[in-house]
Design an enzyme around this catalytic site. Sequence first.
Site, PDB file in Angstrom:
ATOM      1  N   ASP A   1       0.744  -1.128  -0.058  1.00 20.21           N
ATOM      2  CA  ASP A   1      -0.070   0.148   0.029  1.00 20.21           C
ATOM      3  C   ASP A   1       0.882   1.118  -0.025  1.00 20.21           C
ATOM      4  O   ASP A   1       1.861   1.321   0.603  1.00 20.21           O
ATOM      5  CB  ASP A   1      -0.854   0.013   1.337  1.00 20.21           C
ATOM      6  CG  ASP A   1      -1.849   1.066   1.170  1.00 20.21           C
ATOM      7  OD1 ASP A   1      -2.841   1.040   0.474  1.00 20.21           O
ATOM      8  OD2 ASP A   1      -1.895   1.826   2.293  1.00 20.21           O
TER       9      ASP A   1
ATOM     10  N   GLU B   1       0.936  -0.579  -5.100  1.00 24.81           N
ATOM     11  CA  GLU B   1      -0.177   0.668  -5.364  1.00 24.81           C
ATOM     12  C   GLU B   1       0.865   1.828  -5.564  1.00 24.81           C
ATOM     13  O   GLU B   1       1.105   2.499  -4.505  1.00 24.81           O
ATOM     14  CB  GLU B   1      -0.946   0.664  -4.165  1.00 24.81           C
ATOM     15  CG  GLU B   1      -2.052   1.490  -4.508  1.00 24.81           C
ATOM     16  CD  GLU B   1      -2.519   2.211  -3.133  1.00 24.81           C
ATOM     17  OE1 GLU B   1      -3.638   3.007  -3.433  1.00 24.81           O
ATOM     18  OE2 GLU B   1      -1.867   2.337  -2.277  1.00 24.81           O
TER      19      GLU B   1
END
Length: 1002
Positions: A671, A724
């Site tokens: 993330d 990401e």
Amino acid sequence: MTPRPESSGSRPKGTAGEKIPEQPTAAQQKSAAKKTAVPKQAAAKKAAPAKATAKKAAATKTTVGKTVAKKAATKKATAKKTAVGQPAAETATAAAKKTAAKKTAAKKSAAKKATTVKATAARTTAVKAAAGDTVAGKAAAAKSPAAKTTAKKAPAKKATAAKSAAAATTAAEAVAKKATPAKATAKKAAAKKAATAKKTATATSTVAATSTVAESRAEKTTAGKASAGKPVAKKSAAKKAPARKAPARKAPAGQAPAGVAGSAQVVPPEMEVAVSPAVDAVDRERLLAGTHHAPHSVLGAHPVPGGIAFRAFRPYALSVTVVSGELRAELHDDGEGFFSGLLPLREVPAYRLVVEYEGTVLETEDAYRFLPTLGDLDLHLIGEGRHEELWTALGAHPMTHEGVTGTRFAVWAPNARGVRVTGTFNFWDGTGHVMRSLGSSGVWELFLPDVGEGELYKFEITRPDGSKTLRADPLARRTEVPPATSSVITSSAYEWGDAEWLARRAEAPAHEAPFSVYEIHLPSWRPGLTYRQLAEQLPGYVKNLGFTHVELMPVAEHPFGGSWGYQVTGFYAPTSRLGTPDDFRYLVDSLHRAGIGVLMDWVPAHFPRDDWALAEFDGRPLYEHEDPLRAAHPDWGTLEFDFGRNEVRNFLVANAVYWCEEFHIDGLRVDAVASMLYLDYSREPGQWTPNEHGGRENLDAVAFLQEMNATVYRRVPGVVTIAEESTAWDGVTRATHHKGPSGFGGLGFGLKWNMGWMHDSLQYMSHEPVHRKYHHGEMTFSMVYAYSENYVLPISHDEVVHGKRSLVSKMPGDWWQQRAGVRSYLGYMWAHPGKQLLFMGQEFAQGAEWSEAHGPDWWLLDPGYGAEPDHRGVRDLVRDLNTVYRATPALWRLDTDPAGFEWIVGDAADDNVLAFLRLDPEGVPVLAVSNFAPVTRQDYRLGVPDDVPAWHEALNTDAARYGGSDVINPDPVKPEPQSWHGRPASIRLTLPPLATVWLRPA
């Protein structure tokens, strides 16, 4: 505190008519000298310890080389006065004059009270005499000037060898022919011990052994104190004897005192000066304050001069007894939870402690008798940041250590002044469980016997400023259910059944295999279900829809459910909201056995500021960067990790490996990578500091990501890491050893979310069809950079929350057009180069945004609901998309190779039409055509290769079973020799409204 008898500082008055002691003859002196083979200098040093036997005591009186006094009292006076230069004769005369005044008889009551104790193996010299023969020789000590020193020192318990020579001789004074009787000092000793009267002397050989060395050293008592069988390790219950006088017995010249002659003592050849076993004041203060870095060097059992010193720190205990085989010795209560005793042993035995508390007695191992559970290699690797199995070294681990079961606690806190472990096993009072510092590693460690699984714990850390903080274990592998914050001791007994899956998953890399992902938030997918209950439903549901993988939003423990797991406090613990770590293993295992891979969102970019977690863990910035501007994350109010610190980088790299190895996770979606890569991420000028080259790249984060990827791929074949990353950073999915134009090696990820495609395509679909021709480039631009990285096309949770609306609600038009728009979009998405990811609820066109509180609107699929066919139709389409996709290598085999894609028409903006070919390595094509206009286009001509004799529909999103208008091409379509779109042949198709059609060779 027990009151101590006052010392007047003067010699007690003699009894009227008392005889002046006679000087011994030369023969007697010579005989006494032969019996005492101890050198004069050694005798002076060894006079204090109670180990000195009767023979040694006699020799001790010749400290300055003078002749032995005629009587014991005269000899003591001589030893005292010759120390300051007085002649021996004057000394003896002065003593005789003083003793003539009053004659003090030793108390018979003290003699009666002293029970006969069996002498033990060696060093039992504290038991100076048995039964009633102990008084005579001891009385002289009280009358001699040296006894003044004893009277002053005994209450204070100061073990000063030089001043206690006379006091230590006890029964040895009986060697003299005529012992001058005196008031027995047992009266004072008894008063001193009165407060502990309930603890009676145990008449066993082991207690006697304990008393021999410890009593004489710690108490510096004279003869009256050493009544038989009183161990110093115990608080003996000596009662104050009435002040009766008894005539002193005289021992014949050259004869040993009666009490010594009858005992079976073994005197060791070496005579060491015994030391006090009690914890000294400095160590005591540090242990009480929780700031001792080496408690094992103080507590436990340690060889010392005089035997083995046993020390225990047991707050609130009434007594502590050492048990070793037949040996059973109660330690002396030193106050404030400290207990100590000196046992006359040559080496540390295997022993246990019997601890008495109010209302209970506990027998246990001594936590401070064990060697460290971590070796030099562990500490070296931790210091270098290269311990790839860090979770096996730090944290709480039930184990068997040196044959004893218990739990090893270890935590990294280099700035701490001290660390204690506290939990349910010590009623959340860690005072008695002080951890030790393992050198310069910053690691603190403690093995606690008899502590096992299920116990709650935390670390009590003393900060550099002296304040204290209670912290959860950063490497806890299980936690309490939030909002509770304690760590839980755990170990895994799970037996995996996914060996076949693990062996197969490494057959092909992710970017060359079918990869269709269903993203779910476990707590809200079916609210209320546990891991094991989810294992009964989730695998079947996902397998039925044809997805190859599930991606779990963060599973690691987090205190606030509203963060969806993206503000992690327990990086090594699956959230306990849904069950135990083994329950989570069961869920992963169940998905694997159903043929479904498991990806997991992993959050190494930042962590929350909770004061019980990682923030300023040991009182100073530790896991976060020391520069506040670099530590604070501007968007989320969290703290960023200090990726440049070896131990922090190790913490995160090992964490990635941990999830893959311990839980068989098949991939990590990392993330917020962009926030890690740029120093100026969400920061204004002046709020960030350039790197060493003057750039904005976070070089520490780059190195961390490269190391993490390299380590995971090396250790766990078949896994995939996914970034990401929302910027154009070069080489996110390039190998770490391949440098790009920027001079950096690749970050080493396997896949990257294509955030640009997601944003552009959703923007295009949100426009009214009549306006889409002006935004046609938003659908085609992705092919400009499609092969710069290995991409995943994500329709994730982020796109269906916070006012962004659900996927179907983003579509313009009426309900029919919205559903048709979703179907056409999904058909285009599955055909586009890249892997697919779809968030839960979007597979059946849920109209509402996702909420972590109640999850997907499953009621839309209830047959009793009127619009159920509309939602079920979209879900059926998703199932068929996955089925055809997995069976068609052209749609996935060359996702990262430009040879796998060819445009047919990309510029039909006025028609809102896109058409392209996907090819497999053998050149077998699939034709994908999307019509994003709400009109049917008849006989729409498209150029095609001339080597395909016929095409037939493989999938049509407008089919009636999906809720469409059922405008289809039922028969094979044959190419015509008319060139079109630069192709030698062409076909004519009927394009359904708001639909995507897949055709493949017939």
